[in-house]
Design a protein around this motif. Structure first.
Motif, short mmCIF file in Angstrom:
data_model
loop_
_atom_site.label_atom_id
_atom_site.label_comp_id
_atom_site.label_asym_id
_atom_site.label_seq_id
_atom_site.Cartn_x
_atom_site.Cartn_y
_atom_site.Cartn_z
N ASP A 80 41.91 41.08 46.02
CA ASP A 80 42.10 40.35 44.77
C ASP A 80 43.15 39.24 44.93
O ASP A 80 43.53 38.88 46.05
CB ASP A 80 42.45 41.30 43.63
CG ASP A 80 43.78 42.02 43.86
OD1 ASP A 80 44.49 41.69 44.85
OD2 ASP A 80 44.11 42.91 43.06
N GLU A 81 43.64 38.74 43.80
CA GLU A 81 44.54 37.59 43.83
C GLU A 81 45.91 37.93 44.38
O GLU A 81 46.69 37.02 44.70
CB GLU A 81 44.68 37.02 42.41
CG GLU A 81 45.60 37.79 41.45
CD GLU A 81 44.95 39.04 40.86
OE1 GLU A 81 45.57 39.67 39.99
OE2 GLU A 81 43.82 39.38 41.26
N LEU A 82 46.22 39.23 44.52
CA LEU A 82 47.49 39.64 45.12
C LEU A 82 47.30 40.32 46.47
O LEU A 82 48.26 40.90 47.00
CB LEU A 82 48.23 40.60 44.16
CG LEU A 82 48.64 40.00 42.81
CD1 LEU A 82 49.31 41.06 41.95
CD2 LEU A 82 49.55 38.81 43.01
N ALA A 254 40.00 38.72 37.15
CA ALA A 254 38.95 38.02 37.90
C ALA A 254 38.42 36.80 37.18
O ALA A 254 37.82 35.93 37.82
CB ALA A 254 37.80 38.98 38.19
N GLN A 255 38.62 36.71 35.86
CA GLN A 255 38.02 35.60 35.11
C GLN A 255 38.59 34.24 35.53
O GLN A 255 37.94 33.22 35.37
CB GLN A 255 38.23 35.81 33.62
CG GLN A 255 39.68 35.73 33.16
CD GLN A 255 39.82 35.87 31.66
OE1 GLN A 255 38.90 35.55 30.92
NE2 GLN A 255 40.98 36.35 31.21
N GLN A 260 35.94 30.85 42.92
CA GLN A 260 36.54 31.00 44.25
C GLN A 260 36.34 32.41 44.83
O GLN A 260 36.17 32.56 46.03
CB GLN A 260 38.04 30.71 44.19
CG GLN A 260 38.39 29.31 43.71
CD GLN A 260 38.71 29.32 42.22
OE1 GLN A 260 38.19 30.16 41.48
NE2 GLN A 260 39.57 28.40 41.81
N ALA A 261 36.37 33.45 43.97
CA ALA A 261 36.28 34.83 44.45
C ALA A 261 35.43 35.66 43.48
O ALA A 261 35.95 36.48 42.73
CB ALA A 261 37.67 35.44 44.60
N PRO A 262 34.11 35.44 43.47
CA PRO A 262 33.26 36.15 42.51
C PRO A 262 33.24 37.66 42.72
O PRO A 262 32.94 38.40 41.78
CB PRO A 262 31.88 35.54 42.73
CG PRO A 262 31.93 34.96 44.11
CD PRO A 262 33.34 34.51 44.31
N PRO A 268 34.02 45.55 39.73
CA PRO A 268 34.36 46.32 38.52
C PRO A 268 33.27 46.24 37.45
O PRO A 268 33.01 47.22 36.74
CB PRO A 268 35.67 45.69 38.04
CG PRO A 268 35.74 44.36 38.70
CD PRO A 268 35.03 44.50 40.00
N GLY A 269 32.61 45.07 37.33
CA GLY A 269 31.51 44.97 36.38
C GLY A 269 30.36 45.89 36.75
O GLY A 269 29.76 46.54 35.88
#
Length: 295
Positions: A80-82, A254-255, A260-262, A268-269
């Protein structure tokens, strides 16, 4: 008269010797969709229980060298972003979602079933009062009421479960009341009343066991609705608080990176979709399996 002339004894039908639970289980396992749902739910429960033994990484451990990396052999679902491993967070997020679904519905059952029994069996002013309060709560959409209660109680997973449980209570009050009104006119209830059984014993020993199948089916479907509600509350920041993993909060993060990172939103969806679909399939199968008219 010879033995050959004697009439053969009728063969005993095995289904006549089966208990109602065994017949219901056999009917359930004949429905492939319900079996699929049961398998998926069991798999998610096992993953949630065995999460420390299953996940390859710490779900809250960050790594700036792994920010938004696509799925690889080392990180099957990407990061993820981190730089946190998404697979680990999905598995630990199942704990929050399943716990929210089960505890919320348990709260709704614990409040709604006794009130529904009281309203349906007692009748009169008590029934009118409980029914009007139930109608007033049902006038507000389930998710809107849950959001309002969670915002009032404060952002946390525990408060979110309480809010969802209270919001789901009117459904069980109305269902229980309707089932009690139908069952209390049966002959066995009249016989129990004629024998001098107190009202509480009739309600809990004679009426409640006969309405449990309907409550079980509704509880299964309500767990699915509660999981969606928990994801929505976490998405809005009213449920599980970061850095603890939750499917709703993962979608919220994620939104900002859908292009960039679908993969941050896909997994999770997909987890929410699979669990909710499986619970609905299982609920439909239980409804058919517990129907006494089914053979």
């Amino acid at each position: 008269m010879t033995d050959a002339a004697l009439p053969a004894a009728p063969a005993t039908q095995t289904y006549e010797l089966d208990s109602p639970a065994r017949r219901a289980r056999r009917r359930l396992f004949k429905r492939k969709a319900a079996v699929f749902g049961l398998i998926v739910i069991t798999a998610f429960i096992l993953l949630a229980v065995l999460a420390p033994l299953v996940v390859p990484y710490d779900p809250i451990a960050t790594s700036w060298s792994l920010v938004r990396k696509p799925p690889t052999a080392a990180h099957w679902f990407g990061t993820d972003e981190l730089g946190r491993d998404i697979l680990s967070r999905i598995v630990y997020g199942a704990r929050a979602s399943l716990m929210a679904g089960l505890i919320s519905v348990a709260i709704a059952l614990g409040i709604g079933v006794p009130l529904g029994l009281l309203a349906g069996y007692r009748g009169g002013f008590v029934d009118a009062l409980i029914s009007r309060i139930t109608d007033a709560m049902l006038a507000c959409p389930f998710l809107i009421l849950a959001i309002a209660l969670a915002a009032f109680l404060g952002p946390s997973l525990g408060n979110a479960m309480i809010a969802i449980g209270i919001s789901a209570t009117p459904i069980f009050i109305r269902l229980t009341r309707g089932q009690v009104l139908s069952v209390k006119a049966e002959d066995y209830v009249e016989a129990a009343r004629a024998l001098g059984n107190p009202p509480w014993r009739i309600a809990f020993s004679h009426i409640l066991p006969n309405i449990l199948p309907s409550l079980l089916v509704q509880a299964t479907l309500s767990i699915a609705a509660a999981i969606i509600a928990e994801a929505a509350l976490s998405f809005l920041g009213l449920g599980q608080q970061p850095p603890a993993p939750s499917w709703g909060s993962m979608l919220n993060a994620a939104q900002r990176f859908l292009t960039q990172a679908p993969w941050m939103a896909i997994w999770p969806g997909l987890a929410i979709f699979l669990v909710v679909l499986s619970l609905n399939l299982l609920g439909d199968g239980l409804r058919d399996a517990l129907d006494p008219r089914q053979r």
